[in-house]
Design an enzyme around this catalytic site. Structure first.
Site, mmCIF file in Angstrom:
data_model
loop_
_atom_site.group_PDB
_atom_site.id
_atom_site.type_symbol
_atom_site.label_atom_id
_atom_site.label_comp_id
_atom_site.label_asym_id
_atom_site.label_seq_id
_atom_site.Cartn_x
_atom_site.Cartn_y
_atom_site.Cartn_z
ATOM 1 N N SER A 1 66.816 24.561 40.934
ATOM 2 C CA SER A 1 67.718 24.451 39.653
ATOM 3 C C SER A 1 68.711 25.914 39.696
ATOM 4 C CB SER A 1 67.004 24.448 38.626
ATOM 5 O OG SER A 1 67.899 24.462 37.705
ATOM 6 N N TYR B 1 60.099 27.957 32.961
ATOM 7 C CA TYR B 1 60.763 26.796 33.837
ATOM 8 C C TYR B 1 61.280 27.583 34.984
ATOM 9 C CZ TYR B 1 63.914 23.004 35.281
ATOM 10 O OH TYR B 1 64.582 22.216 36.058
#
Ligand SMILES: NC(=O)c1ccc[n+]([C@@H]2O[C@H](COP(=O)([O-])OP(=O)(O)OC[C@H]3O[C@@H](n4cnc5c(N)ncnc54)[C@H](OP(=O)(O)O)[C@@H]3O)[C@@H](O)[C@H]2O)c1
Length: 240
Positions: free
Chosen positions: A135, A148
């Protein structure tokens, strides 16, 4: 021989689009996720060269069974797209330790389980391609995204180490790192106020899952001597 790809997290969003795209490109596809109805219906829609296996990537034996089912259905695994992920973000002081552990279990352990389940056969054949989905959050962290981001930084660290280990052995390792994509990922945020704040603040046009599927298809489609190490892809309007 027809190339066979295993896609985790194929029940929605990016994984769903990747499965569709690689199938359209002529590959055999094995769809994996926990929601059986979703992967079964996409498999039915795709028809020949598609199969599904209900899999929780946090369960090592389930991921081994996924690969065994793929070997049985299609002969071998040529491409693994380690895509399954969750994002229940929150500030650390909220002490949502169960959410932290879920992210670690799915986003890191799940990726490692996938790697382990296919690596020996790829090394044995001196070919194969593992694509791990990280990501933009694997490059930057911000308030609320620490854990995350840590999982997505980990995906990049694991991928780079694996790439170096596999380079002499003919197995390719790539990372695809998206910015904001219109998927169900926000539904995994467990704090309603955070979910709402994110929806309100990200007021630019998101990527479509198909945009990421195009990137994966391009990465997979390179000739054997070309290993795309990472694709970082953001919506035009995304600043961070
Ligand atoms: N959307 C974005 O903006 C964005 C940006 C950067 C990176 N990513 C990454 O892209 C990947 C795909 O996410 P998405 O955006 O497509 O979100 P999504 O629509 O929520 O899809 C997530 C997928 O992961 C699967 N999954 C979750 N937990 C699982 C488990 N324990 N075992 C097996 N599968 C599991 C889900 O299937 P089941 O619930 O059916 O198991 C679903 O298919 C994730 O790794 C995410 O971190 C997304």
């Amino acid at each position: 021989m027809t190339t066979t790809a295993v896609i985790t997290g194929a029940s929605s969003g990016i994984g769903h689009a990747v499965a569709r795209r690689l199938h359209a490109d002529g590959m055999n596809v094995m769809l994996a996720a926990r929601r059986a109805d979703r992967i079964e219906s996409l498999t039915d829609e795709l028809g020949e060269r598609a199969a599904f296996h209900v899999t929780d990537v946090t369960d090592r034996s389930a991921v081994e069974a996924l690969v065994a089912a793929t070997d049985e259905a299609f002969g071998q695994v040529d491409v693994l797209v380690n895509n399954a992920g969750v994002m229940p973000i929150s500030p650390l002081a909220m002490r949502r330790v169960d959410d932290w552990n879920q992210m670690i279990d799915v986003n890191i352990r799940g990726v490692l389980h996938g790697i382990d389940a296919v690596l020996q056969q790829m090394i044995g054949r001196k070919e194969g391609h593992i694509i791990n989905v990280s990501s933009v959050a694997g490059h930057k962290t911000s308030p609320g995204t620490s854990v995350y981001s840590a999982t997505k930084y980990s995906v990049r660290a694991i991928s780079e180490g694996l790439r170096q280990e596999m380079a002499p052995l003919g197995v390719r390792v790539s990372v695809v790192s998206p910015g904001a994509v219109q998927t169900e990922l926000g539904d995994s945020i467990t704090v309603g106020a955070i979910r709402d704040a994110i929806a309100a603040n990200l007021d630019f046009e998101f990527l479509d899952p198909g945009d990421i599927a195009d990137a994966v298809a391009w990465v997979v489609g390179q000739p054997p001597n070309v290993c795309v190490s990472e694709v970082l892809i953001r919506p035009t309007g995304q600043v961070i």
